[in-house]
Design an enzyme around this catalytic site. Structure first.
Site, PDB file in Angstrom:
ATOM      1  N   GLY A 262       0.657  -1.227  -0.006  1.00  7.92           N
ATOM      2  CA  GLY A 262      -0.319   0.069  -0.096  1.00  7.92           C
ATOM      3  C   GLY A 262       0.894   1.427  -0.219  1.00  7.92           C
TER       4      GLY A 262
ATOM      5  N   LEU B 299       0.518   3.569  -2.149  1.00 13.55           N
ATOM      6  CA  LEU B 299       0.679   3.471  -3.631  1.00 13.55           C
ATOM      7  C   LEU B 299       1.373   4.965  -4.177  1.00 13.55           C
ATOM      8  CD1 LEU B 299      -2.084   1.298  -4.838  1.00 13.55           C
ATOM      9  CD2 LEU B 299      -0.117   0.356  -3.829  1.00 13.55           C
ATOM     10  N   HIS B 300       2.301   4.728  -4.966  1.00 17.64           N
ATOM     11  CA  HIS B 300       2.999   6.021  -5.667  1.00 17.64           C
ATOM     12  C   HIS B 300       2.995   5.420  -7.181  1.00 17.64           C
ATOM     13  CE1 HIS B 300       6.683   3.769  -5.262  1.00 17.64           C
ATOM     14  NE2 HIS B 300       6.419   3.644  -4.009  1.00 17.64           N
TER      15      HIS B 300
ATOM     16  N   HIS C  36       4.594   1.853  -7.792  1.00 19.49           N
ATOM     17  CA  HIS C  36       3.543   0.719  -7.821  1.00 19.49           C
ATOM     18  C   HIS C  36       2.644   1.094  -9.226  1.00 19.49           C
ATOM     19  CE1 HIS C  36       4.049   1.669  -3.222  1.00 19.49           C
ATOM     20  NE2 HIS C  36       4.206   0.279  -3.515  1.00 19.49           N
TER      21      HIS C  36
ATOM     22  N   GLN D 271       7.765  -9.637   7.455  1.00 23.78           N
ATOM     23  CA  GLN D 271       8.886  -9.026   6.963  1.00 23.78           C
ATOM     24  C   GLN D 271       9.599  -8.064   7.953  1.00 23.78           C
ATOM     25  OE1 GLN D 271       6.885  -8.472   3.373  1.00 23.78           O
ATOM     26  NE2 GLN D 271       8.100  -6.550   3.428  1.00 23.78           N
TER      27      GLN D 271
ATOM     28  N   GLY E 246       9.447  -4.589  -8.648  1.00 24.66           N
ATOM     29  CA  GLY E 246      10.099  -3.517  -8.801  1.00 24.66           C
ATOM     30  C   GLY E 246      11.455  -3.674  -8.917  1.00 24.66           C
ATOM     31  N   GLN E 247      12.448  -3.102  -9.748  1.00 27.73           N
ATOM     32  CA  GLN E 247      13.819  -3.474  -9.646  1.00 27.73           C
ATOM     33  C   GLN E 247      14.298  -2.739  -8.313  1.00 27.73           C
ATOM     34  OE1 GLN E 247      16.148  -5.223 -11.129  1.00 27.73           O
ATOM     35  NE2 GLN E 247      17.627  -4.253 -10.041  1.00 27.73           N
TER      36      GLN E 247
ATOM     37  N   MET F 108      11.236   6.374  -5.774  1.00 27.09           N
ATOM     38  CA  MET F 108       9.980   6.709  -5.326  1.00 27.09           C
ATOM     39  C   MET F 108       9.821   5.577  -4.138  1.00 27.09           C
ATOM     40  SD  MET F 108       7.322   7.903  -7.920  1.00 27.09           S
ATOM     41  CE  MET F 108       7.688   9.502  -8.828  1.00 27.09           C
TER      42      MET F 108
ATOM     43  N   SER G   8       7.377   4.399  -0.272  1.00 29.05           N
ATOM     44  CA  SER G   8       6.457   4.772   0.504  1.00 29.05           C
ATOM     45  C   SER G   8       7.356   5.327   1.706  1.00 29.05           C
ATOM     46  CB  SER G   8       5.571   3.606   0.976  1.00 29.05           C
ATOM     47  OG  SER G   8       5.202   3.144  -0.124  1.00 29.05           O
TER      48      SER G   8
HETATM   49  P1  AMP Z   1       6.062  -2.238  -1.463  1.00 22.36           P
HETATM   50  O1  AMP Z   1       4.763  -1.769  -1.334  1.00 22.36           O
HETATM   51  O2  AMP Z   1       7.120  -1.377  -0.985  1.00 22.36           O
HETATM   52  O3  AMP Z   1       6.285  -3.460  -0.813  1.00 22.36           O
HETATM   53  O4  AMP Z   1       6.403  -2.252  -2.890  1.00 22.36           O
HETATM   54  C1  AMP Z   1       5.450  -3.223  -4.020  1.00 22.36           C
HETATM   55  C2  AMP Z   1       6.179  -3.430  -5.103  1.00 22.36           C
HETATM   56  O5  AMP Z   1       6.514  -2.014  -5.813  1.00 22.36           O
HETATM   57  C3  AMP Z   1       7.538  -4.135  -5.011  1.00 22.36           C
HETATM   58  O6  AMP Z   1       7.664  -4.887  -6.198  1.00 22.36           O
HETATM   59  C4  AMP Z   1       8.633  -2.993  -5.338  1.00 22.36           C
HETATM   60  O7  AMP Z   1       9.801  -3.133  -5.525  1.00 22.36           O
HETATM   61  C5  AMP Z   1       7.759  -1.817  -6.180  1.00 22.36           C
HETATM   62  N1  AMP Z   1       8.235  -0.604  -6.041  1.00 22.36           N
HETATM   63  C6  AMP Z   1       8.352   0.164  -4.988  1.00 22.36           C
HETATM   64  N2  AMP Z   1       8.797   1.407  -5.344  1.00 22.36           N
HETATM   65  C7  AMP Z   1       9.123   1.244  -6.620  1.00 22.36           C
HETATM   66  C8  AMP Z   1       9.645   2.095  -7.674  1.00 22.36           C
HETATM   67  N3  AMP Z   1      10.234   3.489  -7.126  1.00 22.36           N
HETATM   68  N4  AMP Z   1       9.677   1.813  -8.956  1.00 22.36           N
HETATM   69  C9  AMP Z   1       9.265   0.766  -9.424  1.00 22.36           C
HETATM   70  N5  AMP Z   1       8.774  -0.318  -8.303  1.00 22.36           N
HETATM   71  C10 AMP Z   1       8.865  -0.154  -7.055  1.00 22.36           C
END
Ligand code: AMP
Length: 282
Positions: free
Chosen positions: A31, A33-34, A37, A61, A147-148, A184, A186
């Protein structure tokens, strides 16, 4: 767009979509989200017929003293963003749904979970791999989008999927950055104005390494000290690690050659920030 909380509900919806011959694209998130995401959702929309986004702040985690309690949870804005992006269903389970008893079955991707972020976050990737395995079993996606930006997470999940013969494809999407280069996240919300300014140094350090490599410098130690100099421009940045590793095995390398991951993690005020680049060097 439907928003469902229970495993039973999501299973029914997925079964129906699969019976209709739809390919399921899955974007697991915590969540807040930006654009990062949303870029995964966009990729999922392009590559599949039915897009599922999960929003779940996964307790297994987070280590003791980490930011789970204050992790941002703007749920209404998140579901609105999913709706506007053409998501078909949001799966937002409670902790009780996902972990009804004390969890005693874990997915541990050995070796790949230990270096880099694994050092300061023991158990983190065990939690990530376990929740992804559970989510993959619940959603049964054809494709899952990651995401990388979280480079080690991608490598851990890809290896889990390969080792356990999970029937899905992991799709890796590029890191989305702010105009000034900051990846980017969260967690950028935790930064105050001064810290936000200093946060540009993370990507600046990675770019410096890339420039040095392009100019023929292939010694990891020199590149790392160059990156350290840039990060130290900020009095507030506390370096957790700067690592130059083989992008497949995550083993440290002394000489830059082949597919190389240059990754760093820092503490900046209340935020722990990570960033990386992957280079293919002749
Ligand atoms: P999270 O909500 O932080 O667990 O991220 C969920 C997914 O979004 C993961 O696969 C992250 O790698 C991806 N993600 C987070 N930030 C970015 C970003 N700036 N660019 C691309 N993917 C992202």
């Amino acid at each position: 767009m439907e928003v469902v909380e229970t495993i039973e509900q999501i299973r029914k919806i997925i079964s129906k979509a699969k019976s209709a011959g739809k390919k399921i694209g899955f974007v697991p998130t915590m969540g807040a989200l930006h654009q990062g995401h949303l870029s995964l959702i966009e990729a999922a929309k392009k590559q599949s017929d039915f897009v599922v986004v999960s929003i779940f702040v996964n307790p297994t985690q987070f280590g003791p003293g980490e930011d789970i309690a204050k992790y941002p949870r703007p749920f209404d804005a998140d579901t609105e963003a999913c709706k506007n992006s053409g998501v078909d269903v949001v799966f937002a389970p409670t902790v009780e749904q996902m972990y009804p008893g004390k969890n005693i079955t874990w997915v541990n991707v050995e070796k790949l979970s230990e270096p880099l972020c694994g050092k300061s976050r023991p158990g983190h990737f065990r939690g990530v791999a376990t929740v992804c395995a559970k989510l993959f079993n619940i959603v049964r996606p054809d494709f899952a989008f990651f995401g990388q930006k979280d480079a080690q997470q991608v490598i851990v999940i890809q290896r889990m999927v390969a080792d356990l013969n999970m029937p899905l494809e992991i799709v890796v999407c590029p890191t989305i950055r702010e105009k000034d280069g900051l990846a980017m996240s969260s967690r950028n919300k935790y930064l105050n104005t001064a810290q936000r300014k200093d946060a540009v140094l993370l990507y600046a350090a990675l770019q410096e390494a890339e420039l040095f490599i392009a100019a023929g410098e292939h010694k990891s130690s020199l590149l790392k000290s160059q990156m350290e100099k840039i990060l130290k421009i900020s009095k507030q940045i506390k370096i957790e690690y700067i690592s130059i590793v083989d992008a497949r095995t995550l083993e440290a390398i002394d000489e830059i050659k082949g597919k190389v991951l240059i990754a760093l993690a820092v503490k900046l005020g209340a935020a722990r920030l990570i960033d990386n680049i992957v280079l293919d060097v002749e």
